[in-house]
Motif scaffolding. Sequence first.
Motif, PDB file in Angstrom:
ATOM      1  N   ARG A   1       0.838  -1.212   0.000  1.00  0.00           N
ATOM      2  CA  ARG A   1       0.000   0.000   0.000  1.00  0.00           C
ATOM      3  C   ARG A   1       0.869   1.257   0.000  1.00  0.00           C
ATOM      4  O   ARG A   1       0.533   2.253  -0.659  1.00  0.00           O
ATOM      5  CB  ARG A   1      -0.928   0.002   1.217  1.00  0.00           C
ATOM      6  N   ALA A   2       1.974   1.230   0.740  1.00  0.00           N
ATOM      7  CA  ALA A   2       2.870   2.385   0.797  1.00  0.00           C
ATOM      8  C   ALA A   2       3.483   2.658  -0.579  1.00  0.00           C
ATOM      9  O   ALA A   2       3.583   3.806  -1.008  1.00  0.00           O
ATOM     10  CB  ALA A   2       3.966   2.153   1.834  1.00  0.00           C
ATOM     11  N   ILE A   3       3.881   1.599  -1.275  1.00  0.00           N
ATOM     12  CA  ILE A   3       4.449   1.745  -2.620  1.00  0.00           C
ATOM     13  C   ILE A   3       3.392   2.292  -3.574  1.00  0.00           C
ATOM     14  O   ILE A   3       3.652   3.216  -4.359  1.00  0.00           O
ATOM     15  CB  ILE A   3       4.996   0.395  -3.125  1.00  0.00           C
ATOM     16  N   ALA A   4       2.181   1.727  -3.493  1.00  0.00           N
ATOM     17  CA  ALA A   4       1.092   2.179  -4.370  1.00  0.00           C
ATOM     18  C   ALA A   4       0.755   3.643  -4.108  1.00  0.00           C
ATOM     19  O   ALA A   4       0.559   4.426  -5.037  1.00  0.00           O
ATOM     20  CB  ALA A   4      -0.148   1.301  -4.156  1.00  0.00           C
ATOM     21  N   GLU A   5       0.713   4.012  -2.837  1.00  0.00           N
ATOM     22  CA  GLU A   5       0.382   5.395  -2.454  1.00  0.00           C
ATOM     23  C   GLU A   5       1.455   6.366  -2.953  1.00  0.00           C
ATOM     24  O   GLU A   5       1.151   7.455  -3.451  1.00  0.00           O
ATOM     25  CB  GLU A   5       0.245   5.485  -0.934  1.00  0.00           C
ATOM     26  N   ALA A   6       2.709   5.969  -2.821  1.00  0.00           N
ATOM     27  CA  ALA A   6       3.810   6.832  -3.269  1.00  0.00           C
ATOM     28  C   ALA A   6       3.747   7.092  -4.774  1.00  0.00           C
ATOM     29  O   ALA A   6       4.136   8.159  -5.244  1.00  0.00           O
ATOM     30  CB  ALA A   6       5.153   6.198  -2.909  1.00  0.00           C
ATOM     31  N   SER A   7       3.218   6.126  -5.525  1.00  0.00           N
ATOM     32  CA  SER A   7       3.141   6.258  -6.986  1.00  0.00           C
ATOM     33  C   SER A   7       1.828   6.866  -7.457  1.00  0.00           C
ATOM     34  O   SER A   7       1.616   7.006  -8.662  1.00  0.00           O
ATOM     35  CB  SER A   7       3.298   4.881  -7.636  1.00  0.00           C
ATOM     36  N   ASP A   8       0.936   7.222  -6.489  1.00  0.00           N
ATOM     37  CA  ASP A   8      -0.418   7.672  -6.851  1.00  0.00           C
ATOM     38  C   ASP A   8      -1.144   6.592  -7.647  1.00  0.00           C
ATOM     39  O   ASP A   8      -1.911   6.871  -8.563  1.00  0.00           O
ATOM     40  CB  ASP A   8      -0.382   8.977  -7.660  1.00  0.00           C
ATOM     41  N   TYR A   9      -0.857   5.350  -7.284  1.00  0.00           N
ATOM     42  CA  TYR A   9      -1.471   4.178  -7.926  1.00  0.00           C
ATOM     43  C   TYR A   9      -1.208   4.158  -9.431  1.00  0.00           C
ATOM     44  O   TYR A   9      -2.060   3.790 -10.236  1.00  0.00           O
ATOM     45  CB  TYR A   9      -2.971   4.118  -7.616  1.00  0.00           C
TER      46      TYR A   9
END
Length: 244
Positions: free
Chosen positions: A170-178
């Motif tokens: 989730r942290a990776i996805a959030e950092a990339s704006d999905y």
Amino acid sequence: MCHKRGENLDDSKPYVLTINIVDLKLRLGIIDPNENRDIINALKKSNIDYDLIGKIADDAAKAKKKDPSADKEAIKKASKYSDFSSFRKNALETAQKELAKKTCIQFDFEPVRAGRGGKVVGVRFFITSKKKTKYVPIVEDVVITDDQKEDIIDQINDLIDFKVKIKDLRAIAEASDYNLSKVEKAYNVLKNVKGGVDNPTGFMIKAIKDGYDVPSGGYSQNSFNNFTQNEYDFDDLEKKLLDN
């Protein structure tokens, strides 16, 4: 000629906005709600279901193609924008050239994909000015749905070949704006760091936020790997992202 609207933007960064692809087609008149009562009714609801509107429009276009009495010009118009490749060529790239030629702003764009099939659900625009002052366009920012976010997290999990906790995904996805393409790029950078990294999740977050790319020949084991990890507190960043 340009007219100011809203606040001046930082000249060093583009103005970024994401628009649902069905919403964009409605705004451009590619989907005409006046041609279908069901679309008009869907637009009247407080929470607009763009997926439903897209399906209604697609079904209507398919039915029109099978109808021998249908307007041939309308069928031809619908075919020009039926898939993203056609939409990119006939709408986005055309608008990109015209805007750059006739106004003081210009833009780049990328598709926003969701689901295991990578369906295009939106378009992310990067708008810059050809002058010193940027102007805020009158377009609303549209976020992807929770279901689409979960699909993207699943795709990230499939992409990464090391074990990752769900909170890290989730942290990776959030950092990339999905944005799956940003995650793929960061993961490619990670795989090209010789000797590995101590905190792969934190490294990917940093790579996404700072736009790391893979230079020819890859990264050296010491100069890049050690410097990057020492200058940035990955665990602190990850905690902040998860807390938000």
